[in-house]
Structure formats: C-alpha cells, structure tokens
Motif scaffolding. Structure first.
Motif, PDB file in Angstrom:
ATOM      1  N   GLU A  44      -3.148  -3.218  -2.863  1.00  0.00           N
ATOM      2  CA  GLU A  44      -3.521  -3.170  -1.446  1.00  0.00           C
ATOM      3  C   GLU A  44      -3.709  -1.736  -0.972  1.00  0.00           C
ATOM      4  O   GLU A  44      -3.105  -0.817  -1.508  1.00  0.00           O
ATOM      5  CB  GLU A  44      -2.381  -3.723  -0.588  1.00  0.00           C
ATOM      6  CG  GLU A  44      -2.250  -5.199  -0.497  1.00  0.00           C
ATOM      7  CD  GLU A  44      -1.352  -5.574   0.688  1.00  0.00           C
ATOM      8  OE1 GLU A  44      -1.881  -6.189   1.608  1.00  0.00           O
ATOM      9  OE2 GLU A  44      -0.156  -5.260   0.667  1.00  0.00           O
ATOM     10  N   GLY A  45      -4.486  -1.566   0.065  1.00  0.00           N
ATOM     11  CA  GLY A  45      -4.586  -0.266   0.730  1.00  0.00           C
ATOM     12  C   GLY A  45      -5.263   0.801  -0.112  1.00  0.00           C
ATOM     13  O   GLY A  45      -4.922   1.982  -0.029  1.00  0.00           O
ATOM     14  N   GLY A  66      -8.912  -2.663   0.126  1.00  0.00           N
ATOM     15  CA  GLY A  66      -8.631  -1.454   0.899  1.00  0.00           C
ATOM     16  C   GLY A  66      -9.906  -0.926   1.536  1.00  0.00           C
ATOM     17  O   GLY A  66     -10.999  -1.410   1.247  1.00  0.00           O
ATOM     18  N   TYR A  67      -9.733   0.083   2.408  1.00  0.00           N
ATOM     19  CA  TYR A  67     -10.875   0.614   3.149  1.00  0.00           C
ATOM     20  C   TYR A  67     -11.998   1.077   2.222  1.00  0.00           C
ATOM     21  O   TYR A  67     -13.171   0.960   2.553  1.00  0.00           O
ATOM     22  CB  TYR A  67     -10.420   1.770   4.050  1.00  0.00           C
ATOM     23  CG  TYR A  67      -9.482   1.352   5.175  1.00  0.00           C
ATOM     24  CD1 TYR A  67      -9.379   0.015   5.569  1.00  0.00           C
ATOM     25  CD2 TYR A  67      -8.714   2.302   5.846  1.00  0.00           C
ATOM     26  CE1 TYR A  67      -8.533  -0.363   6.599  1.00  0.00           C
ATOM     27  CE2 TYR A  67      -7.865   1.932   6.882  1.00  0.00           C
ATOM     28  CZ  TYR A  67      -7.776   0.604   7.247  1.00  0.00           C
ATOM     29  OH  TYR A  67      -6.930   0.245   8.274  1.00  0.00           O
ATOM     30  N   ARG A  86       0.806  -1.217   0.000  1.00  0.00           N
ATOM     31  CA  ARG A  86       0.000   0.000   0.000  1.00  0.00           C
ATOM     32  C   ARG A  86       0.840   1.269   0.000  1.00  0.00           C
ATOM     33  O   ARG A  86       0.351   2.336  -0.362  1.00  0.00           O
ATOM     34  CB  ARG A  86      -1.010  -0.020   1.140  1.00  0.00           C
ATOM     35  CG  ARG A  86      -0.489   0.292   2.503  1.00  0.00           C
ATOM     36  CD  ARG A  86      -1.656   0.704   3.400  1.00  0.00           C
ATOM     37  NE  ARG A  86      -1.167   1.041   4.714  1.00  0.00           N
ATOM     38  CZ  ARG A  86      -1.019   0.159   5.689  1.00  0.00           C
ATOM     39  NH1 ARG A  86      -1.361  -1.092   5.508  1.00  0.00           N
ATOM     40  NH2 ARG A  86      -0.549   0.529   6.848  1.00  0.00           N
ATOM     41  N   GLU A 136      -7.715   3.443  -0.803  1.00  0.00           N
ATOM     42  CA  GLU A 136      -8.538   4.273   0.084  1.00  0.00           C
ATOM     43  C   GLU A 136      -9.371   5.312  -0.655  1.00  0.00           C
ATOM     44  O   GLU A 136     -10.309   5.868  -0.088  1.00  0.00           O
ATOM     45  CB  GLU A 136      -7.640   4.979   1.120  1.00  0.00           C
ATOM     46  CG  GLU A 136      -6.977   4.019   2.099  1.00  0.00           C
ATOM     47  CD  GLU A 136      -6.126   4.730   3.139  1.00  0.00           C
ATOM     48  OE1 GLU A 136      -5.901   5.947   3.007  1.00  0.00           O
ATOM     49  OE2 GLU A 136      -5.676   4.041   4.080  1.00  0.00           O
TER      50      GLU A 136
END
Ligand code: C2E
Ligand code: CA
Ligand code: CA
Ligand code: CA
Length: 279
Positions: free
Chosen positions: A236-237, A257-258, A203, A239
């Motif tokens: 990844e990661g 990711g979020y 990320r 946002e």
C-alpha cells in the motif's frame, strides 16, 4: 473534580462540553447526508506488480461539501463508529460499490472486483454476509464482485467471532483482505486460523523501503509470512519508482498507491483504464 482545602470542587469543563456539542452537531449532519445521498465513493486501482494491469479497485468514502472541498474519512469514520451510524453509512457504501461493480461489468471489466472497507462495528453488529450478497445479487453480479477489507485491530476485538464471520464470508465467495497489516499485534498462530485471501502491507512500512533497512526487514518478513500462508500480498501507499522496484524485486503480488493511480470518481478511472487497455 479537584480538591481545594479538603472540599471537592466540581468545575464545568467548557472545552469538553464544546467538543461534545461539536460531535453531536457533526453526527446530525452525517445523518442528513446519508438521507440526502450526499456521500460519494472514489476508487483507487490495485495493480498487478508484474505488469501494472488492474487487479481490483478499492472503494474510498468521500463527503463533498458545498464549497467544493471534501471532509476526509479520517474526520468522520471514528464518530460514525461511536454513534453506530457506520452501520447505515456502511450499508450505503456496500450498495454504492455494487452499483460501481455493475458499471465496471458493463464496460468490459467484469472480472475486476471492488474492495470495500468495513469497520469492526459492522463486522460484529450487522449481517455483513447478507448485505454483501444481496447487494451484488440485486445488480446481477456474482458474490466475488465485491471484496472486503478489514483491519487487524478490528479482528482482534473479538477473535472468536471474527473467525466465524470470515468463515461464512469465505463460504459465500467473498474475498477478504487484512488491511494495515503489520500495525496490529496478531500472532502467526491466530492469523493462520483466519479465512483470509490477501494481506495489505501498511504504507508506513512501504515508505522509504528501498533506503530504510528496518522497513525493508519488516516488508520482507510480512511478504514471507503472507506467502507462506498462501495469501496474495499487496503493498500500500506506493509513491515512488524506488518503492515499486523494491516491491517487485521482492515478490510482492499487487501494488497500490499514488504512483499507480490516485483515488478518483469511477468515470475518470474507467477512462484511465480504457486508455491503458487500448494502447
Ligand atoms: P485505508 O483503508 O488504509 O485506505 C488507504 C488510504 O490511503 C486512503 O485514504 C487512500 O486515499 C490513501 N492512499 C492511497 N495511496 C496513497 C499513497 O500513495 N500515499 C498516501 N499518503 N496515501 C495514500 P482515505 O481515502 O483518506 O481513507 C482513510 C481511511 O478511512 C481508510 O484507510 C479507511 O480506514 C477509512 N475509510 C475510507 N473509506 C471507508 C469506508 O467506506 N468505510 C470504512 N469503514 N472506512 C473507510
Ligand atoms: Ca483499506
Ligand atoms: Ca490500509
Ligand atoms: Ca489505514
């Protein structure tokens, strides 16, 4: 030891002793928590970049405290690796992930694999293939129901043995992702000899990718390296919409990711997935 007037003076290092005592105490608490079944697994969706449909779930350890807070894995995984407790805790994680796989299958998500994080200590000091296959079998699941995530730095601790373990995992039908990809120093010639299925772009590189030319160059290189080896590439990661758009436009296969779903208890995630499927 310090030298004063030619005499060696040994001083008791109170701060060091305190740290040592704290670690011992934490190790004791971890031992009890494993015995009392106090750990929990949370699950985060990994989605197809193209349409947002779920591709897999990543299992992430949580240690709930009596006051309702959680001790994050970053505060205890390293200690568990140092003490060897990661073998017992890892075994618990593999079994808990298999239970979750059973619940998934019973709720119409039989094809959705669960990715389990595995540390170097487990890779080199336990019968991982046996533990994964037995855990799946005990719950009537195919071996492919569980996947494994390993970091580049884990593999590099013993490249020759890592290569062998990956071969036997692959032969047993257990997919392996290379986690935190780009943060280690593996050479392309080494990577191409590993029986891997996917790469997870760390990320750190996904952050700001749509604005930061350096991160964009690294992500482009990692995507092209992964695809040239025939691997699925996971970002990844994620946002922000900007990061997601960039990854989709550059052919990233899966995203996590979020923005696409936080780690949460399995029941909550099932409800979320059902909602999306039925709408
Ligand atoms: P990881 O394998 O790289 O897992 C991804 C971490 O990033 C997780 O942190 C996850 O909650 C977090 N994350 C996911 N999406 C986002 C996002 O959009 N933004 C940000 N800022 N973070 C995001 P978590 O759960 O705290 O886990 C940290 C690390 O602890 C993991 O990193 C993994 O190395 C280790 N870990 C977690 N569970 C296990 C386990 O069961 N076994 C082992 N050996 N290690 C584990
Ligand atoms: Ca991971
Ligand atoms: Ca990662
Ligand atoms: Ca990480």
């Amino acid at each position: 030891a310090a030298r004063e007037n030619g005499v060696v003076v040994l001083r008791f290092d109170h701060a060091l002793a305190q740290r040592h005592a704290d670690r011992l105490q934490l190790a004791g608490r971890i031992h009890l928590a494993i015995e009392r079944d106090e750990f929990e697994l949370y699950f985060q969706p990994i989605r197809h970049a193209a349409d947002g449909s779920p591709a897999a779930l990543e299992a992430l350890l949580r240690w709930p405290q009596p006051d309702g807070s959680f001790i994050p894995p970053s505060d205890f995984i390293q200690l568990c690796e140092d003490t060897g407790q990661i073998i017992a805790l890892g075994r618990w994680v593999i079994r808990a992930a298999a239970h979750a796989g059973r619940v998934l299958a019973d709720n119409g998500w039989a094809g959705l694999p669960i990715a389990v994080n595995v540390s170097a200590v487990q890779l080199f000091n336990s019968d991982l293939v046996g533990e994964f296959t037995r855990a799946a079998e005990a719950l009537g699941l195919p071996p492919g129901a569980l996947q494994m995530e390993l970091t580049e730095s884990s593999l590099m601790r013993n490249p020759a043995q890592a290569m062998q373990v990956l071969e036997s995992l692959s032969a047993s039908g257990i997919a392996v992702a290379l986690d935190d990809f780009g943060t280690g120093f593996s050479s392309m010639s080494y990577l191409q000899h590993l029986a891997l299925d996917s790469l997870k772009i760390d990320r750190a590189f996904v952050a700001d990718v749509e604005r930061n030319p350096r991160n964009a160059a690294i992500c482009r290189a990692l995507l092209s390296l992964g695809h040239s080896m025939g691997l699925v590439v996971i970002g990844e990661g994620v946002e922000t919409e900007g990061q997601l758009d960039w990854l989709v436009a550059h052919g990233c296969d899966h995203v996590q990711g979020y923005l696409l779903g936080r780690p949460m208890p399995l029941r909550e995630l099932l409800a979320l997935l059902a909602l999306a499927r039925d709408s």
